[in-house]
Motif scaffolding. Sequence first.
Motif, PDB file in Angstrom:
ATOM      1  N   PHE A 161       0.861  -1.178   0.000  1.00  0.00           N
ATOM      2  CA  PHE A 161       0.000   0.000   0.000  1.00  0.00           C
ATOM      3  C   PHE A 161       0.896   1.225   0.000  1.00  0.00           C
ATOM      4  CE2 PHE A 161      -2.503   3.445   1.719  1.00  0.00           C
ATOM      5  CZ  PHE A 161      -3.666   3.328   0.962  1.00  0.00           C
ATOM      6  N   CYS A 162       0.595   2.185  -0.853  1.00  0.00           N
ATOM      7  CA  CYS A 162       1.405   3.393  -0.998  1.00  0.00           C
ATOM      8  C   CYS A 162       0.571   4.627  -0.703  1.00  0.00           C
ATOM      9  CB  CYS A 162       1.925   3.503  -2.432  1.00  0.00           C
ATOM     10  SG  CYS A 162       2.811   2.055  -2.996  1.00  0.00           S
ATOM     11  N   MET A 163       1.083   5.481   0.153  1.00  0.00           N
ATOM     12  CA  MET A 163       0.486   6.802   0.359  1.00  0.00           C
ATOM     13  C   MET A 163       0.974   7.679  -0.786  1.00  0.00           C
ATOM     14  SD  MET A 163      -1.363   6.607   3.055  1.00  0.00           S
ATOM     15  CE  MET A 163      -1.680   8.324   3.444  1.00  0.00           C
ATOM     16  N   VAL A 164       0.046   8.411  -1.408  1.00  0.00           N
ATOM     17  CA  VAL A 164       0.393   9.213  -2.574  1.00  0.00           C
ATOM     18  C   VAL A 164      -0.213  10.608  -2.479  1.00  0.00           C
ATOM     19  CG1 VAL A 164       0.519   7.146  -4.031  1.00  0.00           C
ATOM     20  CG2 VAL A 164      -1.588   8.472  -3.985  1.00  0.00           C
ATOM     21  N   GLN A 165       0.266  11.490  -3.317  1.00  0.00           N
ATOM     22  CA  GLN A 165      -0.377  12.766  -3.585  1.00  0.00           C
ATOM     23  C   GLN A 165      -0.871  12.686  -5.021  1.00  0.00           C
ATOM     24  OE1 GLN A 165       2.815  15.577  -2.842  1.00  0.00           O
ATOM     25  NE2 GLN A 165       1.854  16.173  -0.912  1.00  0.00           N
ATOM     26  N   GLY A 166      -2.071  13.164  -5.270  1.00  0.00           N
ATOM     27  CA  GLY A 166      -2.612  13.138  -6.622  1.00  0.00           C
ATOM     28  C   GLY A 166      -3.156  11.779  -7.019  1.00  0.00           C
ATOM     29  N   VAL A 167      -3.902  11.152  -6.119  1.00  0.00           N
ATOM     30  CA  VAL A 167      -4.384   9.791  -6.368  1.00  0.00           C
ATOM     31  C   VAL A 167      -5.280   9.712  -7.609  1.00  0.00           C
ATOM     32  CG1 VAL A 167      -6.420   9.882  -4.848  1.00  0.00           C
ATOM     33  CG2 VAL A 167      -5.242   7.695  -5.241  1.00  0.00           C
ATOM     34  N   GLU A 168      -6.092  10.732  -7.844  1.00  0.00           N
ATOM     35  CA  GLU A 168      -6.975  10.701  -9.022  1.00  0.00           C
ATOM     36  C   GLU A 168      -6.165  10.723 -10.317  1.00  0.00           C
ATOM     37  OE1 GLU A 168     -10.222  13.503  -8.893  1.00  0.00           O
ATOM     38  OE2 GLU A 168     -10.520  13.128  -6.754  1.00  0.00           O
ATOM     39  N   GLU A 169      -5.121  11.543 -10.366  1.00  0.00           N
ATOM     40  CA  GLU A 169      -4.268  11.617 -11.542  1.00  0.00           C
ATOM     41  C   GLU A 169      -3.526  10.297 -11.762  1.00  0.00           C
ATOM     42  OE1 GLU A 169      -4.366  13.857  -9.083  1.00  0.00           O
ATOM     43  OE2 GLU A 169      -4.920  15.758 -10.012  1.00  0.00           O
ATOM     44  N   LEU A 170      -3.058   9.692 -10.673  1.00  0.00           N
ATOM     45  CA  LEU A 170      -2.370   8.403 -10.782  1.00  0.00           C
ATOM     46  C   LEU A 170      -3.324   7.321 -11.275  1.00  0.00           C
ATOM     47  CD1 LEU A 170       0.349   6.988 -10.323  1.00  0.00           C
ATOM     48  CD2 LEU A 170      -0.430   6.467  -7.997  1.00  0.00           C
ATOM     49  N   TYR A 171      -4.538   7.323 -10.759  1.00  0.00           N
ATOM     50  CA  TYR A 171      -5.567   6.385 -11.221  1.00  0.00           C
ATOM     51  C   TYR A 171      -5.816   6.561 -12.723  1.00  0.00           C
ATOM     52  CZ  TYR A 171     -10.151   4.203 -11.752  1.00  0.00           C
ATOM     53  OH  TYR A 171     -11.201   3.429 -12.184  1.00  0.00           O
ATOM     54  N   ASP A 172      -5.965   7.807 -13.156  1.00  0.00           N
ATOM     55  CA  ASP A 172      -6.188   8.076 -14.578  1.00  0.00           C
ATOM     56  C   ASP A 172      -5.012   7.602 -15.423  1.00  0.00           C
ATOM     57  OD1 ASP A 172      -8.654   9.203 -13.980  1.00  0.00           O
ATOM     58  OD2 ASP A 172      -7.918  11.275 -14.086  1.00  0.00           O
ATOM     59  N   ARG A 173      -3.799   7.849 -14.948  1.00  0.00           N
ATOM     60  CA  ARG A 173      -2.606   7.414 -15.685  1.00  0.00           C
ATOM     61  C   ARG A 173      -2.589   5.898 -15.846  1.00  0.00           C
ATOM     62  NH1 ARG A 173       3.181   8.119 -13.090  1.00  0.00           N
ATOM     63  NH2 ARG A 173       2.317  10.162 -12.631  1.00  0.00           N
ATOM     64  N   PHE A 174      -2.809   5.188 -14.742  1.00  0.00           N
ATOM     65  CA  PHE A 174      -2.763   3.724 -14.803  1.00  0.00           C
ATOM     66  C   PHE A 174      -3.880   3.154 -15.674  1.00  0.00           C
ATOM     67  CE2 PHE A 174      -0.407   3.131 -10.484  1.00  0.00           C
ATOM     68  CZ  PHE A 174       0.783   3.474 -11.087  1.00  0.00           C
ATOM     69  N   THR A 175      -5.099   3.672 -15.527  1.00  0.00           N
ATOM     70  CA  THR A 175      -6.203   3.126 -16.329  1.00  0.00           C
ATOM     71  C   THR A 175      -6.001   3.421 -17.812  1.00  0.00           C
ATOM     72  OG1 THR A 175      -7.582   5.078 -15.868  1.00  0.00           O
ATOM     73  CG2 THR A 175      -7.907   3.132 -14.462  1.00  0.00           C
ATOM     74  N   SER A 176      -5.467   4.596 -18.143  1.00  0.00           N
ATOM     75  CA  SER A 176      -5.241   4.914 -19.559  1.00  0.00           C
ATOM     76  C   SER A 176      -4.151   4.043 -20.173  1.00  0.00           C
ATOM     77  CB  SER A 176      -4.885   6.395 -19.722  1.00  0.00           C
ATOM     78  OG  SER A 176      -3.590   6.666 -19.236  1.00  0.00           O
TER      79      SER A 176
END
Length: 128
Positions: free
Chosen positions: A76-91
Amino acid sequence: MDIQNNRPSILNAAAIFFATNRQNTLNYYSKLGFSCNESFGFVQLDGLEFIVHETGNLDNIRPNYPTHGPEALDLFCMVQGVEELYDRFTSRGASIRFELRISEYGMKEFAIQDPDGYSIGFGESLID
């Protein structure tokens, strides 16, 4: 060694994931934007690092999910910008273990899953 305190210090930690096909696993993480060292199996993205080893023994592959329940993760990783990271991975075609959600403990989080079933969660605290 920590020269100021004259004591040893831990500089980094890296989990080890066993894979049925290391190259396939490294290719998966590489397409998501991780740096992958082909020779040693190191996988890295920002402050996250782990190692992928190939094994011929399927009993060595033991992701926490589903054995330990539907919420079990391997990292499990604590992150900043979780929505952007989610978008990057899904794309980039990530296999999403669970979609972006807000947890009952105040995290906005999601998880990906690799070809051998290992799950990595990413979360950002919503609590100041």
